[in-house]
Design a protein around this motif. Structure first.
Motif, PDB file in Angstrom:
ATOM      1  N   TRP A   1       0.949  -0.752  -0.080  1.00 43.85           N
ATOM      2  CA  TRP A   1       0.436  -0.256  -0.204  1.00 43.85           C
ATOM      3  C   TRP A   1       0.898   1.402  -0.044  1.00 43.85           C
ATOM      4  CZ3 TRP A   1      -4.719  -0.302  -0.939  1.00 43.85           C
ATOM      5  CH2 TRP A   1      -5.665  -1.189  -0.475  1.00 43.85           C
ATOM      6  N   ILE A   2       0.353   2.185  -0.745  1.00 44.42           N
ATOM      7  CA  ILE A   2       1.425   3.399  -0.635  1.00 44.42           C
ATOM      8  C   ILE A   2      -0.132   4.601  -0.568  1.00 44.42           C
ATOM      9  CG2 ILE A   2       3.055   3.122  -2.168  1.00 44.42           C
ATOM     10  CD1 ILE A   2       1.728   4.297  -4.215  1.00 44.42           C
ATOM     11  N   TYR A   3       0.591   5.828  -0.251  1.00 41.73           N
ATOM     12  CA  TYR A   3      -0.074   6.723   0.203  1.00 41.73           C
ATOM     13  C   TYR A   3      -0.457   7.677  -0.462  1.00 41.73           C
ATOM     14  CZ  TYR A   3      -1.328   4.936   4.347  1.00 41.73           C
ATOM     15  OH  TYR A   3      -1.393   4.169   5.834  1.00 41.73           O
ATOM     16  N   PHE A   4      -1.773   8.165  -1.024  1.00 44.51           N
ATOM     17  CA  PHE A   4      -1.444   9.447  -2.463  1.00 44.51           C
ATOM     18  C   PHE A   4      -1.342  10.922  -2.018  1.00 44.51           C
ATOM     19  CE2 PHE A   4      -4.422  12.776  -4.587  1.00 44.51           C
ATOM     20  CZ  PHE A   4      -4.603  12.097  -5.491  1.00 44.51           C
ATOM     21  N   GLU A   5      -1.202  10.640  -1.176  1.00 46.51           N
ATOM     22  CA  GLU A   5      -0.368  12.601  -0.907  1.00 46.51           C
ATOM     23  C   GLU A   5       1.046  12.372  -0.443  1.00 46.51           C
ATOM     24  OE1 GLU A   5      -2.056  12.495   4.296  1.00 46.51           O
ATOM     25  OE2 GLU A   5      -3.688  13.704   2.027  1.00 46.51           O
ATOM     26  N   ARG A   6       2.075  10.810  -0.600  1.00 48.14           N
ATOM     27  CA  ARG A   6       2.737  10.952  -0.469  1.00 48.14           C
ATOM     28  C   ARG A   6       3.268  10.815  -1.593  1.00 48.14           C
ATOM     29  NH1 ARG A   6       5.791  10.248   4.181  1.00 48.14           N
ATOM     30  NH2 ARG A   6       4.995  10.493   6.168  1.00 48.14           N
ATOM     31  N   ILE A   7       3.308  10.744  -3.169  1.00 52.15           N
ATOM     32  CA  ILE A   7       3.075  10.660  -4.399  1.00 52.15           C
ATOM     33  C   ILE A   7       3.806  12.483  -4.437  1.00 52.15           C
ATOM     34  CG2 ILE A   7       3.368  10.400  -6.571  1.00 52.15           C
ATOM     35  CD1 ILE A   7       0.937   7.581  -6.087  1.00 52.15           C
ATOM     36  N   LEU A   8       4.802  12.378  -4.516  1.00 48.73           N
ATOM     37  CA  LEU A   8       5.637  13.841  -4.992  1.00 48.73           C
ATOM     38  C   LEU A   8       5.477  14.374  -6.925  1.00 48.73           C
ATOM     39  CD1 LEU A   8       8.647  13.627  -2.910  1.00 48.73           C
ATOM     40  CD2 LEU A   8       6.224  14.485  -2.522  1.00 48.73           C
ATOM     41  N   SER A   9       5.431  13.820  -7.561  1.00 42.18           N
ATOM     42  CA  SER A   9       5.023  13.512  -8.809  1.00 42.18           C
ATOM     43  C   SER A   9       5.227  11.677  -9.952  1.00 42.18           C
ATOM     44  CB  SER A   9       6.607  13.583  -9.814  1.00 42.18           C
ATOM     45  OG  SER A   9       7.448  12.809  -9.718  1.00 42.18           O
ATOM     46  N   ALA A  10       4.273  12.204 -11.073  1.00 42.22           N
ATOM     47  CA  ALA A  10       3.611  10.863 -10.640  1.00 42.22           C
ATOM     48  C   ALA A  10       3.537  10.947 -12.897  1.00 42.22           C
ATOM     49  CB  ALA A  10       2.568  10.222 -10.779  1.00 42.22           C
ATOM     50  N   LYS A  11       4.295  10.189 -13.678  1.00 42.05           N
ATOM     51  CA  LYS A  11       4.707   9.806 -15.448  1.00 42.05           C
ATOM     52  C   LYS A  11       4.340   8.796 -16.075  1.00 42.05           C
ATOM     53  CE  LYS A  11       7.696  10.855 -18.847  1.00 42.05           C
ATOM     54  NZ  LYS A  11       9.235  11.250 -19.327  1.00 42.05           N
ATOM     55  N   ILE A  12       3.318   9.051 -16.849  1.00 41.95           N
ATOM     56  CA  ILE A  12       2.578   7.407 -17.254  1.00 41.95           C
ATOM     57  C   ILE A  12       4.386   6.559 -17.913  1.00 41.95           C
ATOM     58  CG2 ILE A  12       1.387   6.913 -19.049  1.00 41.95           C
ATOM     59  CD1 ILE A  12      -0.562   8.353 -18.416  1.00 41.95           C
ATOM     60  N   ILE A  13       4.341   4.978 -18.231  1.00 44.92           N
ATOM     61  CA  ILE A  13       5.081   5.364 -18.962  1.00 44.92           C
ATOM     62  C   ILE A  13       4.465   4.768 -19.952  1.00 44.92           C
ATOM     63  CG2 ILE A  13       6.859   3.218 -18.805  1.00 44.92           C
ATOM     64  CD1 ILE A  13       6.988   3.386 -15.355  1.00 44.92           C
ATOM     65  N   ASP A  14       4.612   5.032 -21.679  1.00 46.55           N
ATOM     66  CA  ASP A  14       3.966   5.315 -22.467  1.00 46.55           C
ATOM     67  C   ASP A  14       4.195   3.407 -22.708  1.00 46.55           C
ATOM     68  OD1 ASP A  14       3.464   7.448 -22.474  1.00 46.55           O
ATOM     69  OD2 ASP A  14       4.890   7.780 -23.319  1.00 46.55           O
ATOM     70  N   PHE A  15       5.569   3.059 -23.006  1.00 46.23           N
ATOM     71  CA  PHE A  15       5.519   1.479 -23.320  1.00 46.23           C
ATOM     72  C   PHE A  15       4.397   0.309 -22.582  1.00 46.23           C
ATOM     73  CE2 PHE A  15       9.861   2.600 -21.266  1.00 46.23           C
ATOM     74  CZ  PHE A  15       9.469   1.665 -19.904  1.00 46.23           C
ATOM     75  N   SER A  16       3.978   0.540 -21.563  1.00 36.71           N
ATOM     76  CA  SER A  16       3.819   0.141 -20.392  1.00 36.71           C
ATOM     77  C   SER A  16       2.064  -1.107 -20.656  1.00 36.71           C
ATOM     78  CB  SER A  16       4.553   0.341 -19.102  1.00 36.71           C
ATOM     79  OG  SER A  16       3.346   1.411 -18.918  1.00 36.71           O
ATOM     80  N   SER A  17       1.877  -1.713 -19.917  1.00 33.06           N
ATOM     81  CA  SER A  17       0.840  -1.983 -19.813  1.00 33.06           C
ATOM     82  C   SER A  17       0.528  -3.271 -18.750  1.00 33.06           C
ATOM     83  CB  SER A  17       0.266  -2.813 -21.301  1.00 33.06           C
ATOM     84  OG  SER A  17       1.091  -3.935 -21.333  1.00 33.06           O
ATOM     85  N   TYR A  18      -0.492  -3.319 -17.900  1.00 34.28           N
ATOM     86  CA  TYR A  18      -0.646  -4.646 -17.491  1.00 34.28           C
ATOM     87  C   TYR A  18      -2.178  -4.497 -16.878  1.00 34.28           C
ATOM     88  CZ  TYR A  18      -2.527  -1.414 -13.734  1.00 34.28           C
ATOM     89  OH  TYR A  18      -2.936  -0.771 -12.689  1.00 34.28           O
ATOM     90  N   ASP A  19      -2.588  -5.750 -17.230  1.00 31.76           N
ATOM     91  CA  ASP A  19      -4.598  -5.679 -16.699  1.00 31.76           C
ATOM     92  C   ASP A  19      -4.548  -4.928 -15.209  1.00 31.76           C
ATOM     93  OD1 ASP A  19      -3.811  -7.214 -18.696  1.00 31.76           O
ATOM     94  OD2 ASP A  19      -3.444  -9.406 -17.412  1.00 31.76           O
ATOM     95  N   VAL A  20      -5.383  -4.261 -15.492  1.00 32.41           N
ATOM     96  CA  VAL A  20      -6.292  -3.269 -14.592  1.00 32.41           C
ATOM     97  C   VAL A  20      -7.015  -4.445 -13.559  1.00 32.41           C
ATOM     98  CG1 VAL A  20      -7.563  -1.332 -14.220  1.00 32.41           C
ATOM     99  CG2 VAL A  20      -5.753  -1.744 -15.640  1.00 32.41           C
ATOM    100  N   PRO A  21      -7.177  -4.895 -12.492  1.00 35.27           N
ATOM    101  CA  PRO A  21      -8.367  -6.125 -11.598  1.00 35.27           C
ATOM    102  C   PRO A  21      -9.400  -4.799 -12.284  1.00 35.27           C
ATOM    103  CG  PRO A  21      -6.665  -5.536 -10.877  1.00 35.27           C
ATOM    104  CD  PRO A  21      -6.277  -4.467 -12.136  1.00 35.27           C
ATOM    105  N   LYS A  22     -10.094  -5.897 -12.667  1.00 34.27           N
ATOM    106  CA  LYS A  22     -11.875  -4.843 -13.342  1.00 34.27           C
ATOM    107  C   LYS A  22     -12.679  -4.432 -11.811  1.00 34.27           C
ATOM    108  CE  LYS A  22     -17.604  -6.722 -14.699  1.00 34.27           C
ATOM    109  NZ  LYS A  22     -17.403  -5.826 -14.094  1.00 34.27           N
ATOM    110  N   GLU A  23     -12.590  -5.186 -10.726  1.00 34.21           N
ATOM    111  CA  GLU A  23     -12.670  -4.785  -9.632  1.00 34.21           C
ATOM    112  C   GLU A  23     -12.111  -3.263  -8.962  1.00 34.21           C
ATOM    113  OE1 GLU A  23     -10.944  -8.142  -9.826  1.00 34.21           O
ATOM    114  OE2 GLU A  23     -13.098  -8.940  -9.693  1.00 34.21           O
ATOM    115  N   LEU A  24     -11.325  -3.018  -9.340  1.00 31.27           N
ATOM    116  CA  LEU A  24     -10.963  -1.674  -9.994  1.00 31.27           C
ATOM    117  C   LEU A  24     -11.350  -0.384 -10.277  1.00 31.27           C
ATOM    118  CD1 LEU A  24      -8.644   0.489  -8.294  1.00 31.27           C
ATOM    119  CD2 LEU A  24      -7.134   0.067  -9.820  1.00 31.27           C
ATOM    120  N   ILE A  25     -11.717  -1.015 -11.345  1.00 36.17           N
ATOM    121  CA  ILE A  25     -12.329  -0.179 -12.208  1.00 36.17           C
ATOM    122  C   ILE A  25     -13.975   0.190 -12.150  1.00 36.17           C
ATOM    123  CG2 ILE A  25     -13.609   0.228 -14.715  1.00 36.17           C
ATOM    124  CD1 ILE A  25     -10.548   0.049 -14.587  1.00 36.17           C
ATOM    125  N   ASP A  26     -13.851  -1.066 -11.437  1.00 38.78           N
ATOM    126  CA  ASP A  26     -15.558  -1.129 -10.632  1.00 38.78           C
ATOM    127  C   ASP A  26     -15.616  -0.128  -9.800  1.00 38.78           C
ATOM    128  OD1 ASP A  26     -16.637  -3.365 -12.581  1.00 38.78           O
ATOM    129  OD2 ASP A  26     -16.881  -4.773 -11.498  1.00 38.78           O
TER     130      ASP A  26
END
Length: 103
Positions: free
Chosen positions: A67-92
């Motif tokens: 688990w990581i905390y949202f407010e402790r993320i200082l910066s975020a960048k999408i890694i364009d060449f990456s992919s993963y299977d997003v759990p359906k439960e997360l989308i729901d």
């Protein structure tokens, strides 16, 4: 406290929707700054945190789950060449979360 802002939130949301990994800078609970590649697998809206698969080659060659905390993320960048299977439960969970809707 620095922490995740609206723009970072938009980037994180986009990564989940597109099934992309993120490169984040993160301030841990020991106030150390570190960097990870993460894939978001779950979200806890009440405690403002994400359950992620995370990788930092300077710390370990293993992928960790944590688990990581949202407010402790200082910066975020999408890694364009990456992919993963997003759990359906997360989308729901995101689509059904009343706190995200502007009613």
């Amino acid at each position: 406290k620095n922490g995740c802002n609206i723009i970072q939130g938009f980037i994180i949301s986009k990564a989940i929707k597109e099934g992309k990994c993120l490169y984040i800078s993160y301030q841990n609970i020991q106030d150390e700054y570190t960097f990870y590649w993460i894939c978001i697998k779950d979200i806890d809206f009440i405690n403002k945190r994400f359950y992620v698969s995370m990788f930092n080659d300077s710390k370990s060659l293993e992928t960790l789950e944590s688990w990581i905390y949202f407010e402790r993320i200082l910066s975020a960048k999408i890694i364009d060449f990456s992919s993963y299977d997003v759990p359906k439960e997360l989308i729901d969970k995101i689509e059904n979360n009343k706190t995200l809707k502007n009613d």
